[in-house]
Design a protein around this motif. Sequence first.
Motif, PDB file in Angstrom:
ATOM      1  N   ARG A  23     -23.038  45.787  21.248  1.00 52.65           N
ATOM      2  CA  ARG A  23     -22.289  45.983  20.002  1.00 52.65           C
ATOM      3  C   ARG A  23     -20.830  45.560  20.182  1.00 52.65           C
ATOM      4  O   ARG A  23     -20.198  45.948  21.155  1.00 52.65           O
ATOM      5  CB  ARG A  23     -22.338  47.444  19.553  1.00 52.65           C
ATOM      6  CG  ARG A  23     -23.667  47.862  18.980  1.00 52.65           C
ATOM      7  CD  ARG A  23     -23.530  49.238  18.350  1.00 52.65           C
ATOM      8  NE  ARG A  23     -24.859  49.800  18.052  1.00 52.65           N
ATOM      9  CZ  ARG A  23     -25.040  51.015  17.551  1.00 52.65           C
ATOM     10  NH1 ARG A  23     -24.013  51.788  17.288  1.00 52.65           N
ATOM     11  NH2 ARG A  23     -26.260  51.455  17.294  1.00 52.65           N
ATOM     12  N   GLY A  24     -20.323  44.833  19.208  1.00 53.71           N
ATOM     13  CA  GLY A  24     -18.931  44.435  19.222  1.00 53.71           C
ATOM     14  C   GLY A  24     -18.692  43.167  19.996  1.00 53.71           C
ATOM     15  O   GLY A  24     -17.582  42.680  20.033  1.00 53.71           O
TER      16      GLY A  24
ATOM     17  N   LYS B  65     -28.873  41.719  10.400  1.00 50.28           N
ATOM     18  CA  LYS B  65     -29.987  41.275  11.226  1.00 50.28           C
ATOM     19  C   LYS B  65     -31.021  42.383  11.375  1.00 50.28           C
ATOM     20  O   LYS B  65     -30.691  43.574  11.393  1.00 50.28           O
ATOM     21  CB  LYS B  65     -29.497  40.871  12.622  1.00 50.28           C
ATOM     22  CG  LYS B  65     -28.565  39.671  12.657  1.00 50.28           C
ATOM     23  CD  LYS B  65     -28.145  39.365  14.087  1.00 50.28           C
ATOM     24  CE  LYS B  65     -27.211  38.174  14.152  1.00 50.28           C
ATOM     25  NZ  LYS B  65     -26.772  37.892  15.541  1.00 50.28           N
TER      26      LYS B  65
ATOM     27  N   ARG C  69     -22.025  52.215  14.516  1.00 49.51           N
ATOM     28  CA  ARG C  69     -22.378  51.116  13.635  1.00 49.51           C
ATOM     29  C   ARG C  69     -21.254  50.935  12.619  1.00 49.51           C
ATOM     30  O   ARG C  69     -20.515  51.887  12.337  1.00 49.51           O
ATOM     31  CB  ARG C  69     -23.685  51.408  12.891  1.00 49.51           C
ATOM     32  CG  ARG C  69     -24.932  51.407  13.752  1.00 49.51           C
ATOM     33  CD  ARG C  69     -26.180  51.541  12.914  1.00 49.51           C
ATOM     34  NE  ARG C  69     -27.374  51.507  13.722  1.00 49.51           N
ATOM     35  CZ  ARG C  69     -27.971  50.399  14.167  1.00 49.51           C
ATOM     36  NH1 ARG C  69     -27.454  49.217  13.855  1.00 49.51           N
ATOM     37  NH2 ARG C  69     -29.068  50.460  14.896  1.00 49.51           N
TER      38      ARG C  69
ATOM     39  N   GLN D 170     -24.376  44.307  11.377  1.00 50.85           N
ATOM     40  CA  GLN D 170     -23.931  44.268  12.760  1.00 50.85           C
ATOM     41  C   GLN D 170     -22.398  44.271  12.815  1.00 50.85           C
ATOM     42  O   GLN D 170     -21.705  44.082  11.820  1.00 50.85           O
ATOM     43  CB  GLN D 170     -24.481  43.020  13.452  1.00 50.85           C
ATOM     44  CG  GLN D 170     -25.991  42.887  13.380  1.00 50.85           C
ATOM     45  CD  GLN D 170     -26.714  43.997  14.112  1.00 50.85           C
ATOM     46  OE1 GLN D 170     -26.414  44.304  15.264  1.00 50.85           O
ATOM     47  NE2 GLN D 170     -27.675  44.629  13.434  1.00 50.85           N
ATOM     48  N   ALA D 171     -21.860  44.453  14.012  1.00 53.19           N
ATOM     49  CA  ALA D 171     -20.412  44.522  14.169  1.00 53.19           C
ATOM     50  C   ALA D 171     -19.714  43.215  13.816  1.00 53.19           C
ATOM     51  O   ALA D 171     -18.533  43.222  13.458  1.00 53.19           O
ATOM     52  CB  ALA D 171     -20.066  44.924  15.606  1.00 53.19           C
ATOM     53  N   ASP D 172     -20.446  42.091  13.910  1.00 49.86           N
ATOM     54  CA  ASP D 172     -19.833  40.797  13.586  1.00 49.86           C
ATOM     55  C   ASP D 172     -19.944  40.444  12.105  1.00 49.86           C
ATOM     56  O   ASP D 172     -19.606  39.336  11.698  1.00 49.86           O
ATOM     57  CB  ASP D 172     -20.443  39.683  14.438  1.00 49.86           C
ATOM     58  CG  ASP D 172     -21.934  39.488  14.188  1.00 49.86           C
ATOM     59  OD1 ASP D 172     -22.506  40.191  13.325  1.00 49.86           O
ATOM     60  OD2 ASP D 172     -22.534  38.630  14.870  1.00 49.86           O
ATOM     61  N   GLY D 173     -20.437  41.398  11.298  1.00 49.06           N
ATOM     62  CA  GLY D 173     -20.544  41.185   9.864  1.00 49.06           C
ATOM     63  C   GLY D 173     -21.848  40.572   9.405  1.00 49.06           C
ATOM     64  O   GLY D 173     -22.083  40.447   8.201  1.00 49.06           O
ATOM     65  N   GLN D 174     -22.715  40.197  10.333  1.00 52.00           N
ATOM     66  CA  GLN D 174     -24.019  39.648   9.974  1.00 52.00           C
ATOM     67  C   GLN D 174     -25.024  40.774   9.779  1.00 52.00           C
ATOM     68  O   GLN D 174     -24.901  41.851  10.359  1.00 52.00           O
ATOM     69  CB  GLN D 174     -24.516  38.704  11.069  1.00 52.00           C
ATOM     70  CG  GLN D 174     -23.645  37.496  11.302  1.00 52.00           C
ATOM     71  CD  GLN D 174     -24.263  36.563  12.317  1.00 52.00           C
ATOM     72  OE1 GLN D 174     -25.361  36.021  12.110  1.00 52.00           O
ATOM     73  NE2 GLN D 174     -23.576  36.365  13.425  1.00 52.00           N
TER      74      GLN D 174
END
Length: 251
Positions: free
Chosen positions: A250-251, A209, A150, A203-207
């Motif tokens: 992830r990612g 959730k 994470r 999350q890996a995309d910066g959001q």
Amino acid sequence: MNQAKGKVIVITGAGSGIGRATAQHAIRTGHGVVLLGRREQALRETAEVADQEQAIVCPTDVTEEGQVEAAFGAAVDHFGRVDVLFNNAGTFQHGGSVADLSPAEWRAAVDVNLTGMFLCAREAFRLMRAQSPKGGRIINNGSISAHSPRPGSVAYTTTKHAITGLTKSISLDGRPHGIACSQIDIGNAATELTADFGTGVMQADGQKKAEPMFDVSHVARAVINTAELPLDVNVQFMTLMATNMPFLGRG
């Protein structure tokens, strides 16, 4: 000395979460249980479901060699042997990137998540290879972070990757002594430590959730099912996770 009807199972981190759920399931299914953790009152609350003499409470800091040795000694004094170690105690620090983690935070994670597991596995192994009949099973609590991190979890993720190496090494070293070693990698079991995952986690995309969760009782059953296997059979690695969690993406 008390003879357990089922297996004699040592469980670390038994005062809450996965450790408590597993200990109570082991008790209800007739096993003798040795409860290790730092908080004595929490361990006694876990043991409330046990019949007299079926569970013993051993307040233990798994990072302290002498305390670990004393706890396993108490297990042998009470039950005569150790059949299974569920090497479960661990810590998770929320934080930033590798640049933001202090050496003290790093060492704290390594001490509990890696050194603590090593000390408990070492003591269990020593007893299992010497007892008669010899042998036993060590089940290490890894994490899905043993496969994929994470964001902001460098210390936790590193220690959990290391647990995979520990598991493989113990499995190999244990073959001549009838000692099996398994690893269960758990994703999003609902416990006190994961309470915020259901409302929102980075999350890996910066959001941020919410993620699906699942009841911790399923972990308890999986661990005890593995514990009950004959020693010529092993679940080497198991991943148990909420079906729709984003782990695989992830990612």
